[in-house]
Design a protein around this motif. Sequence first.
Motif, mmCIF file in Angstrom:
data_model
loop_
_atom_site.group_PDB
_atom_site.id
_atom_site.type_symbol
_atom_site.label_atom_id
_atom_site.label_comp_id
_atom_site.label_asym_id
_atom_site.label_seq_id
_atom_site.Cartn_x
_atom_site.Cartn_y
_atom_site.Cartn_z
ATOM 1 N N ILE A 154 25.819 35.644 26.574
ATOM 2 C CA ILE A 154 25.667 34.786 25.408
ATOM 3 C C ILE A 154 27.031 34.604 24.772
ATOM 4 O O ILE A 154 27.742 35.576 24.519
ATOM 5 C CB ILE A 154 24.655 35.382 24.423
ATOM 6 N N LEU A 155 27.361 33.350 24.582
ATOM 7 C CA LEU A 155 28.695 33.014 24.122
ATOM 8 C C LEU A 155 28.541 32.180 22.870
ATOM 9 O O LEU A 155 27.747 31.244 22.845
ATOM 10 C CB LEU A 155 29.350 32.185 25.231
ATOM 11 N N ASN A 156 29.254 32.513 21.821
ATOM 12 C CA ASN A 156 29.178 31.724 20.601
ATOM 13 C C ASN A 156 30.560 31.280 20.165
ATOM 14 O O ASN A 156 31.117 31.835 19.227
ATOM 15 C CB ASN A 156 28.519 32.527 19.476
ATOM 16 N N PRO A 157 31.137 30.308 20.831
ATOM 17 C CA PRO A 157 32.469 29.876 20.414
ATOM 18 C C PRO A 157 32.427 29.378 18.974
ATOM 19 O O PRO A 157 31.471 28.724 18.560
ATOM 20 C CB PRO A 157 32.798 28.721 21.368
ATOM 21 N N LEU A 158 33.462 29.705 18.218
ATOM 22 C CA LEU A 158 33.474 29.349 16.797
ATOM 23 C C LEU A 158 34.184 28.032 16.542
ATOM 24 O O LEU A 158 33.962 27.389 15.529
ATOM 25 C CB LEU A 158 34.175 30.444 16.002
ATOM 26 N N TYR A 159 35.075 27.631 17.439
ATOM 27 C CA TYR A 159 35.906 26.472 17.143
ATOM 28 C C TYR A 159 35.861 25.459 18.273
ATOM 29 O O TYR A 159 35.474 25.781 19.400
ATOM 30 C CB TYR A 159 37.358 26.906 16.921
ATOM 31 N N ASP A 160 36.212 24.251 17.970
ATOM 32 C CA ASP A 160 36.535 23.293 19.012
ATOM 33 C C ASP A 160 37.651 22.387 18.524
ATOM 34 O O ASP A 160 38.044 22.433 17.354
ATOM 35 C CB ASP A 160 35.308 22.512 19.503
ATOM 36 N N LEU A 161 38.160 21.601 19.442
ATOM 37 C CA LEU A 161 39.329 20.796 19.128
ATOM 38 C C LEU A 161 38.930 19.331 19.183
ATOM 39 O O LEU A 161 38.426 18.849 20.194
ATOM 40 C CB LEU A 161 40.443 21.075 20.136
ATOM 41 N N THR A 162 39.133 18.617 18.078
ATOM 42 C CA THR A 162 38.833 17.195 18.044
ATOM 43 C C THR A 162 40.099 16.426 18.400
ATOM 44 O O THR A 162 41.099 16.563 17.701
ATOM 45 C CB THR A 162 38.369 16.793 16.640
ATOM 46 N N PRO A 163 40.076 15.635 19.469
ATOM 47 C CA PRO A 163 41.282 14.882 19.809
ATOM 48 C C PRO A 163 41.624 13.870 18.718
ATOM 49 O O PRO A 163 40.740 13.392 17.998
ATOM 50 C CB PRO A 163 40.901 14.155 21.104
ATOM 51 N N ALA A 164 42.889 13.557 18.610
ATOM 52 C CA ALA A 164 43.337 12.659 17.548
ATOM 53 C C ALA A 164 42.671 11.286 17.639
ATOM 54 O O ALA A 164 42.521 10.594 16.627
ATOM 55 C CB ALA A 164 44.857 12.509 17.626
ATOM 56 N N THR A 165 42.255 10.896 18.854
ATOM 57 C CA THR A 165 41.669 9.558 19.021
ATOM 58 C C THR A 165 40.362 9.389 18.262
ATOM 59 O O THR A 165 39.942 8.267 17.986
ATOM 60 C CB THR A 165 41.403 9.283 20.504
ATOM 61 N N PHE A 166 39.686 10.478 17.941
ATOM 62 C CA PHE A 166 38.403 10.373 17.249
ATOM 63 C C PHE A 166 38.580 10.300 15.730
ATOM 64 O O PHE A 166 37.609 10.172 14.999
ATOM 65 C CB PHE A 166 37.510 11.574 17.572
ATOM 66 N N ILE A 167 39.808 10.447 15.256
ATOM 67 C CA ILE A 167 40.017 10.598 13.817
ATOM 68 C C ILE A 167 40.669 9.347 13.239
ATOM 69 O O ILE A 167 41.636 8.823 13.791
ATOM 70 C CB ILE A 167 40.888 11.842 13.540
ATOM 71 N N THR A 168 40.108 8.870 12.149
ATOM 72 C CA THR A 168 40.657 7.677 11.519
ATOM 73 C C THR A 168 41.831 8.040 10.613
ATOM 74 O O THR A 168 42.870 7.404 10.658
ATOM 75 C CB THR A 168 39.571 6.983 10.678
ATOM 76 N N ALA A 169 41.615 9.045 9.762
ATOM 77 C CA ALA A 169 42.676 9.404 8.825
ATOM 78 C C ALA A 169 42.562 10.876 8.464
ATOM 79 O O ALA A 169 41.482 11.466 8.507
ATOM 80 C CB ALA A 169 42.575 8.565 7.556
ATOM 81 N N VAL A 170 43.696 11.457 8.142
ATOM 82 C CA VAL A 170 43.718 12.821 7.641
ATOM 83 C C VAL A 170 44.050 12.741 6.155
ATOM 84 O O VAL A 170 45.050 12.128 5.772
ATOM 85 C CB VAL A 170 44.765 13.671 8.377
ATOM 86 N N VAL A 171 43.197 13.326 5.327
ATOM 87 C CA VAL A 171 43.453 13.305 3.885
ATOM 88 C C VAL A 171 44.203 14.576 3.522
ATOM 89 O O VAL A 171 43.682 15.674 3.667
ATOM 90 C CB VAL A 171 42.138 13.241 3.087
ATOM 91 N N THR A 172 45.444 14.441 3.101
ATOM 92 C CA THR A 172 46.227 15.598 2.678
ATOM 93 C C THR A 172 46.674 15.376 1.237
ATOM 94 O O THR A 172 46.466 14.289 0.682
ATOM 95 C CB THR A 172 47.489 15.763 3.546
ATOM 96 N N GLU A 173 47.308 16.392 0.673
ATOM 97 C CA GLU A 173 47.778 16.229 -0.706
ATOM 98 C C GLU A 173 48.956 15.259 -0.774
ATOM 99 O O GLU A 173 49.346 14.850 -1.848
ATOM 100 C CB GLU A 173 48.120 17.572 -1.334
ATOM 101 N N VAL A 174 49.535 14.911 0.390
ATOM 102 C CA VAL A 174 50.620 13.925 0.351
ATOM 103 C C VAL A 174 50.110 12.535 0.740
ATOM 104 O O VAL A 174 50.910 11.649 0.991
ATOM 105 C CB VAL A 174 51.793 14.340 1.265
ATOM 106 N N GLY A 175 48.829 12.360 0.795
ATOM 107 C CA GLY A 175 48.275 11.036 1.035
ATOM 108 C C GLY A 175 47.403 10.992 2.269
ATOM 109 O O GLY A 175 47.215 11.987 2.967
ATOM 110 N N LEU A 176 46.845 9.796 2.507
ATOM 111 C CA LEU A 176 46.038 9.594 3.703
ATOM 112 C C LEU A 176 46.969 9.175 4.826
ATOM 113 O O LEU A 176 47.674 8.179 4.700
ATOM 114 C CB LEU A 176 44.995 8.493 3.482
ATOM 115 N N ILE A 177 46.945 9.939 5.905
ATOM 116 C CA ILE A 177 47.856 9.607 6.992
ATOM 117 C C ILE A 177 47.091 9.534 8.298
ATOM 118 O O ILE A 177 46.103 10.249 8.489
ATOM 119 C CB ILE A 177 49.010 10.639 7.110
#
Lengths: 449, 371
Positions: free
Chosen positions: A409-432
């Motif tokens: 039984i395996l319960n991986p906690l994380y996965d990696l979302t490729p950048a292509t699936f992401i529209t924008a990253v909201v950071t304190e320095v703006g939406l990039i």
Amino acid sequence: MPVPSLTDPPSTSTPAAAPAKPQGQPSQKSMTKAERRELQEKQRAAKAALKTQQPQGGGGGGGQPKAPKNPAAPPKKSQSAETSKQGASAGKDAITTADDTTGGNAVSRSLRIFSHFGLPKQVSHVKGDIHPAIIRLGLLFSEFKICGANARCIATLTAFKSVIQDYTTPPNHTLSRHLMTHLSPQITHLVSARPMSVTMGNAIRQLKLEISGSDIDMVEQDAKDALCLKIDNYIRDRIIYADEVIQDLAGSKIKDGDVILTFARSSVVEKILLNAYGKGKKFSIIVVDSPPLLEGKALLNKLTSGPNPIPCTYALLPALPSLITEVTTVLLGAHALFSNGAVYSRAGTALVAMMAKGHGVPVMVCCETYKFSEGVMVDGFGKNESAPMKVTKSTGRPEAVSPSQTLEILNPLYDLTPATFITAVVTEVGLIPPSSISSIPLALGKTIL
Amino acid sequence: MPPDRNAPYNRTVEVLASKLRRRQIVGSRTTALETLLVLRQVVSKARFSNFEQLVEIIKTVGHRLVEAQPKEHSVGNTVRKVLHHIREEYQTATRGTSIATPKAQFSIAKFVLQGQPRKQITSALKSENRGTLKENDPDDPDSFARSLKPVLMEALQDVLDELETVYDNVSKNAKDHIHSDEIILTLGMSKTVEAFLKTAAHNRNYTVIVAETAPSYEGRQMAQSLSSAGVSTFLVPDSSIFALMSRVNKVILGAHAILANGGMFAITGSQIAATAARAHSTPVVVCAGQFKLTPLWNLYHEYAALDFGNPDEVLGFEEGQLVDKVDVVNPYWDYVRPELIDAYITNDGDHPPSSIYRLLKEAYDDEDTEL
């Protein structure tokens, strides 16, 4: 009477040692001296064979670390007078060994693939001079009582503050040189409780920088106070204030009538939603959740517990394709962000982003800049962590199954979302856009990161 | 024709219909088998003096069963299959009396229109003259039924045999699809997939990753069953499908119903697994018996659910304070688009999704699409 095996150290692993035991051997007392000697020879030979075997099997050893801990089938037992019982146990061992040889190939292969998932060990008994605050924190981490990148980072820094305050520089040492050697066993202890998060790594690196830069001539108490102030400032600037800016930025993207979908529980997303709803925006939320941690329930509690509950829909991850059509925006949290724009986050995030992308729904990842990691990651499989069984919420009619020889039984906690699936990253320095992530640390002045 | 409430078979039909309605019988193969057994009783007990009457009786019974549970598509499929076989047998039996058909000439147009060259060859071989069948005999109205029934029962037995051997036939080529040291991802608890994987394990040494498939958690059963058969198995939560997909060689899914466009209805989670597989260019293979072929187009459930499960499985009453504030969604099936599927492995060979429509033409008659 000299009992041969008692003088030998216990054999390492059960299955390999088993064939050496003659089945149904008579009890020691009824044996002649010659027979006893023969038995001893046999056991020696088996042990030698085992030793030569072990280096070869080292590659598949990833899943075996617990085996040596089991004092299984101690040689003592084989010497006991209970002949029948011993014969039976030896027979059983022989059977498992046979299984090993037939199915061994596949099992060891799989073990090798998943070996790096390394289950968190029990918090080993405290070695060296570990501060009580760190011991407490280690327990909280290993029990998943403190969970989430931000929470773990803040808790770690706060604990380090008390470690620093209780620290006295030994004679003939300077604080800027010695404090780090005092801190590193504390860090090692935390890592042994649960692998370090990227946020903790970044914060600790910053702390090291501050320590090594502290003035040698300063009075010790002043230096310690200065360091604690630095830590407080780090928490305030990089986490608390950053979150507030992100709340405003992401909140401005939420319009009346929107349907926001989020996955599991992110502290930033939770604040964004509560803040936007508090400002009078009328929107509804779909919380998608998944085992092993089912963190979405906690988010659901927060969203609906106020005097003015937000309309929420709750579903598990497989139901996502049925819900995604009505969603206007997907808001996700992150554990870390890599410079190729990939988002390392709670397992399932990639599936959510993928489905949203497939349906043309914008995906916004909310992430403070202190979570940025300089490295590049292309595959969520390579670096991962398995949730320990005790924290996985077992639900559902068919009771949770128990692992066996062929079932793991395996319960991986994380996965990696490729950048292509992401529209924008909201950071304190703006939406990039995720493609510009690599330029942010430079823009912030690399020394801070 | 109104349903004949006094017909001798009425009781069995009603029993099955209510069981379907109450979901006491679920699962495509079980419902198909039960439907077939009822239809066999109907044929053996029904009174008819010409062929149209018989078809009408079966259609009426089929309609009642489909109405009882429209979401179990294999009920309707079985009725269609039976009608198809009955027509075939009837044509074979009456060939002697009917006007000699002009010698079949090969024509592309006909080939496309009929789409059943194989079936015609077999029926041509069987066409030994069974003597003249007299329909609507005024002296002895049962004579037609009497002479036709044995043939019909044989036809029904064929359908039954096919259903009973479906798992064996689906998995007979398993070792050609699963190779040594491969990593297979599957989800849910499909009997067909289970048989397929276990058969492959006789010849191949491979690893299966089973997704738990929340909220039913049927994957746990599957994992247990596979591991007890000696297959090296890993049980993972659904959330890690994407993370593990990069190491998976093949995704093998089960189906609830295969639709005419080559898409399918399958347990929830199939859609995300198939999409994740596509994102990694991993082949997706579906194992299913031919009785799951459904002459329907999915026009109304493009993405959304077809059927809903118990919300209690998702958010139980132990979360009492949440239950009255939150909407809980628990769809039971996913619609998987044909573009996400690479191949169907059926008991009648392997087919790409694009040729499903042709299989449908072969298996059923066009006039039965609406029951």
